[in-house]
Scaffold this active site. Structure first.
Site, short mmCIF file in Angstrom:
data_model
loop_
_atom_site.label_atom_id
_atom_site.label_comp_id
_atom_site.label_asym_id
_atom_site.label_seq_id
_atom_site.Cartn_x
_atom_site.Cartn_y
_atom_site.Cartn_z
N TRP A 227 0.83 -1.21 0.00
CA TRP A 227 0.00 0.00 0.00
C TRP A 227 0.87 1.27 0.00
O TRP A 227 0.42 2.33 0.35
CB TRP A 227 -0.91 0.01 1.24
CG TRP A 227 -2.05 -0.96 1.17
CD1 TRP A 227 -3.32 -0.68 0.76
CD2 TRP A 227 -2.05 -2.35 1.49
NE1 TRP A 227 -4.11 -1.81 0.82
CE2 TRP A 227 -3.36 -2.85 1.25
CE3 TRP A 227 -1.09 -3.24 1.95
CZ2 TRP A 227 -3.72 -4.18 1.48
CZ3 TRP A 227 -1.44 -4.57 2.16
CH2 TRP A 227 -2.74 -5.02 1.93
N CYS A 262 -6.63 -5.08 -1.17
CA CYS A 262 -7.71 -5.95 -0.67
C CYS A 262 -8.56 -6.58 -1.77
O CYS A 262 -8.90 -7.76 -1.69
CB CYS A 262 -8.57 -5.21 0.34
SG CYS A 262 -9.70 -3.99 -0.37
N HIS A 315 -13.61 -2.04 1.85
CA HIS A 315 -12.75 -3.20 2.08
C HIS A 315 -13.48 -4.41 1.50
O HIS A 315 -14.69 -4.52 1.61
CB HIS A 315 -12.47 -3.40 3.57
CG HIS A 315 -11.57 -4.57 3.83
ND1 HIS A 315 -10.43 -4.80 3.10
CD2 HIS A 315 -11.65 -5.60 4.71
CE1 HIS A 315 -9.85 -5.90 3.53
NE2 HIS A 315 -10.57 -6.42 4.51
N ASP A 338 -11.10 -13.61 5.06
CA ASP A 338 -10.41 -12.40 4.58
C ASP A 338 -8.93 -12.70 4.45
O ASP A 338 -8.27 -13.05 5.44
CB ASP A 338 -10.66 -11.26 5.58
CG ASP A 338 -10.21 -9.90 5.03
OD1 ASP A 338 -9.50 -9.88 4.01
OD2 ASP A 338 -10.57 -8.88 5.65
N TYR A 525 -7.75 4.63 -0.62
CA TYR A 525 -8.96 3.97 -0.12
C TYR A 525 -8.79 3.44 1.30
O TYR A 525 -9.76 3.17 1.98
CB TYR A 525 -9.38 2.85 -1.09
CG TYR A 525 -8.71 1.50 -0.87
CD1 TYR A 525 -9.36 0.50 -0.15
CD2 TYR A 525 -7.45 1.22 -1.39
CE1 TYR A 525 -8.76 -0.74 0.04
CE2 TYR A 525 -6.86 0.00 -1.20
CZ TYR A 525 -7.51 -0.98 -0.49
OH TYR A 525 -6.91 -2.21 -0.29
#
Length: 749
Positions: A227, A262, A315, A338, A525
């Site tokens: 990220w 994600c 997400h 996840d 984001y």
């Protein structure tokens, strides 16, 4: 003469159709557990009653009977570990056998050998892939609804919903579970998980292991998360349009693929049948205290440096469908998993499966990771302004939002290309009696902190007065009915001024003086601020029930440099703080908005014949006021052509880009072509279009063999040039910016 096997026919066409596995592009037989499949065994003589014949299924490196990893099935013996075998018919030297695996057999790759007397026959392609079976009532993944099975198990394309709660949009995604090497990659991960044979029976254990293996954090898994905004040493997360290339690269190199965020993690994990779920304004609550603290400076600008927690604009995770035999009754159905590496669970970056019903009911003590998932959709957001008082930083609470987290929970609708809101599966309606009961239940297992700000300076900070006992936060009720709304007054096109407005509303009689602070920032984001664009500070007077609109305008020069330099898509964050002087009422509101882009048009026929070429054209007109630099067009069509990237160079304002591909379809049915355009200024304009591939009326004397790549081939790997109208065009593609005038009719613009 001793009995010997001379051959075995796995009856692949018949078996795979019955098992819904005929889509897999693999030489081996792929079947689902708990359902019969047939094999035809050829012998050197007729089978006699005294002959001994058995099928031996071995799983793992060193299969042994006493470990349950070697099964020896004899037709006269009815049941072995839940497996059954029967002789369907004998015809001379051939025997037709039916095999039914146990509905809770370990999933994975089984080696099949046939034993006759003292002889063992090892067939070519004798490895059989055994999968979970949503069509079998006795399998814990059984799904009764046919349309859902078609969507969640068989559909190899879909959408992932992204953006912000204010402006949701879809990203087409190719899951590609049937493509070459994808099943092998999944089996490799299953072996890599080191799950015991017993654990491989249960989808809860398998999905939990996969949630860890899709990220590379602990175990050299599939994808390396990044990220940072710097993706030079790999592929930017924005550049993927499906899971196929990622899993194929991983299987080929056995090294993590760079890079994912994600929605990429969820897209890859979704290649195992389940659904992608997007939550807007999702909390990343590191301390599981159901609170996310947001820190603002005196201009109303969000500060990155102080926050441990974050609120992600969106997400994406996955829901897998299964019965939870390890839990009390009532928690079967969708389970959240996840694979985005956020927090460790039992020492690994893994999350779930967590029953969605447990999240809704507040039963956050149930495994796995239900407190974390509950907080993602239920936390409160508390705003603090950081002020310097006598040279020291102090924190002042300026707002609490109890209904801002976990909004518009979305997935693709079954059988339709639209968004379905599934918030009600995760949460009761805000403010309802059931929601209050669920929250009280959750709070009995989670100890929320009091109203003390948590930040990087938490140990040395000035403590605010008030209750520091655990408490359920209430939405503030203002004496004046103060409300804030944030909106855009013009379309948010890159290169244009950003024209927005903050609307202040009062509903109580009287004269009111309102101090308004507003800020505009660019943020990722994940909630991380990338640039401060501008602020306003005004004092306004309102009388009685009234409202006032305060404009907030940002010039292109303030943001275009940042927009062009970042690798990620950024959103426009507007934050407003209002304070009524007469009553000390305070309110904070924030809204994230996305930039708006011109569309890509796909031109191709609605139907085509198998192995017959057709032309697909991608057309884009730059309607923006800026040059789009370093444009790339990414295209993929499962069963038609592999992912291909076209370098388009710079596209000037008003100009048209056109790219063409000659396509050769290799699989029947509805197929989708996905396209995505990326440049320095825009990080992803996506589109897709469907085409139905039908059987050819008749084959030529030498029908074409299916290409070795599952997606089919582009017709000409080396461009074969032909002269058209005085210019050379490649049959593989031609990419030439054409004059607006020449192409208005073609583009339909």
């Amino acid at each position: 003469m001793s009995l010997k096997v001379t051959g075995i026919d796995f009856l692949k066409s018949q078996n795979t159709q019955q098992h819904h596995t005929d889509g897999y592009n693999i030489k081996n037989l792929v079947v689902r557990r708990g359902q019969p499949f047939q094999v035809q065994v050829s012998l050197n003589r007729e089978l006699r009653p005294a002959d001994k014949l058995s099928l031996r299924f071995g799983i793992g490196e060193n299969p042994m009977k006493n470990r349950g990893s070697l099964l020896s099935l004899k037709p006269e013996r009815e049941d072995f570990n839940g497996w059954k075998i029967s002789l369907v018919k004998k015809n001379g030297k051939e025997c037709l056998l039916s095999v039914t695996s146990s509905p809770n057999a370990p999933v994975g790759k089984y080696n099949l050998h046939v034993k006759t007397d003292t002889n063992i026959y090892k067939p070519e392609n004798g490895v059989i892939y055994l999968l979970f079976n949503p069509w079998c009532e006795d399998d814990v993944v059984y799904m009764a609804n046919e349309a859902q099975k078609k969507e969640y198990v068989l559909n190899d394309t879909g959408y992932i919903y992204v953006g912000s709660a204010y402006s949701i949009y879809d990203r087409p995604w190719n899951f590609g579970q049937f493509e070459e090497f994808i099943l092998d990659a999944c089996m490799y991960l299953l072996d890599k998980s080191k799950l015991s044979l017993n654990d491989r029976r249960d989808p809860a254990n398998v999905s939990r292991a996969m949630s860890a293996l899709v990220n590379a954090n602990d175990d050299n898994g599939v994808l390396l998360g990044n990220w940072s905004g710097n993706y030079i040493s790999g592929t930017s997360p924005m550049d993927w349009i499906g899971s196929v290339t990622i899993l194929q690269n991983y299987y080929k190199t056995k090294k993590p693929v760079r890079y994912g965020q994600c929605w990429v993690f969820a897209g890859v994990l979704n290649t195992v049948p389940c659904r992608c779920v997007s939550t807007f304004d999702a909390a990343h609550d590191t301390e599981e205290n159901l609170r996310v603290d947001v820190y603002l400076n005196e201009k109303g600008e969000k500060l990155n440096s102080l926050s441990f927690d974050s609120v992600w604009n969106f997400h994406v995770w996955n829901d897998a469908w299964m019965k939870r035999t390890d839990l009390p009754n009532g928690f079967d159905g969708w389970q959240a998993i996840d694979s985005t590496p956020q927090e460790q669970s039992q020492g690994l970056f893994q999350c779930g499966p967590c029953p969605v019903k447990a999240v809704r009911e507040g039963d956050v003590y149930l495994p796995y990771d239900s407190k974390f998932v509950y907080a993602e959709v239920n936390a409160d957001r508390v705003y603090w302004v950081v002020k310097k008082v006598n040279g020291k930083e102090k924190y002042f609470k300026v707002g609490t939002e109890t209904q801002a987290i976990g909004k518009n929970i979305s997935t693709k609708a079954v059988g339709q290309n639209r968004r379905e809101d599934i918030t009600s599966e995760y949460k009761y309606p805000e403010g309802s009696k059931e929601e209050r009961m669920s929250m009280e239940r959750a709070y009995s297992f989670i100890r929320p902190s009091g109203l003390t700000p948590r930040s990087g300076y938490a140990s040395t900070m000035h403590t605010l007065g008030g209750n520091t006992q655990p408490l359920v936060l209430k939405e503030p009720v203002t004496k004046t009915g103060l409300q804030l709304e944030i909106t855009n007054t013009e379309a948010l096109h890159p290169g244009n001024p950003l024209e927005m407005a903050i609307i202040v509303k009062i509903s109580a009689p009287g004269n009111w003086t309102v101090d308004l602070t507003g800020s505009c920032q660019l943020q990722y984001y994940t909630g991380k601020v990338q640039a401060n664009l501008g602020t306003i500070k005004e004092t306004i007077n309102l009388e009685g029930t009234s409202e006032m609109q305060i404009p907030l305008k940002i010039a292109p020069d303030a943001y275009m440099k940042t927009l062009s330099s970042v690798e990620d898509e950024v959103l426009i964050l507007v934050t407003a703080i209002a304070e009524v002087k007469e009553t000390n009422d305070k309110l904070t509101k924030e809204t994230s908005m996305r930039f708006e882009y011109p569309p890509i048009t796909v031109q191709m026929p609605e139907t085509a014949k198998l192995y017959n070429d057709f032309t697909c054209a991608f057309i884009f007109k730059n309607k923006l006021n800026v040059i789009l630099e370093n444009c790339k067009l990414l295209v993929e069509g499962l069963g038609i052509f592999k992912m291909t990237t076209f370098e388009q160079g710079d596209i000037m304002p008003g100009r048209i880009m056109k790219s063409e591909i000659i396509c050769t379809p290799t699989r029947l049915g509805e197929k989708k072509i996905v396209a995505k355009l990326i440049s320095n200024q825009i990080k992803g304009i996506s589109t897709e279009k469907a085409i139905t591939i039908t059987e050819r009326a008749e084959y030529p004397s030498n029908p074409p063999t299916a290409p070795t790549s599952p997606e089919g081939q582009l017709q000409a790997v080396k461009p074969q040039e032909r002269k058209l109208g005085g210019e050379f065009y490649s049959m593989y593609t031609y990419q030439k910016q054409l004059e607006d005038r020449q192409n208005r009719k073609l583009a339909g613009i």
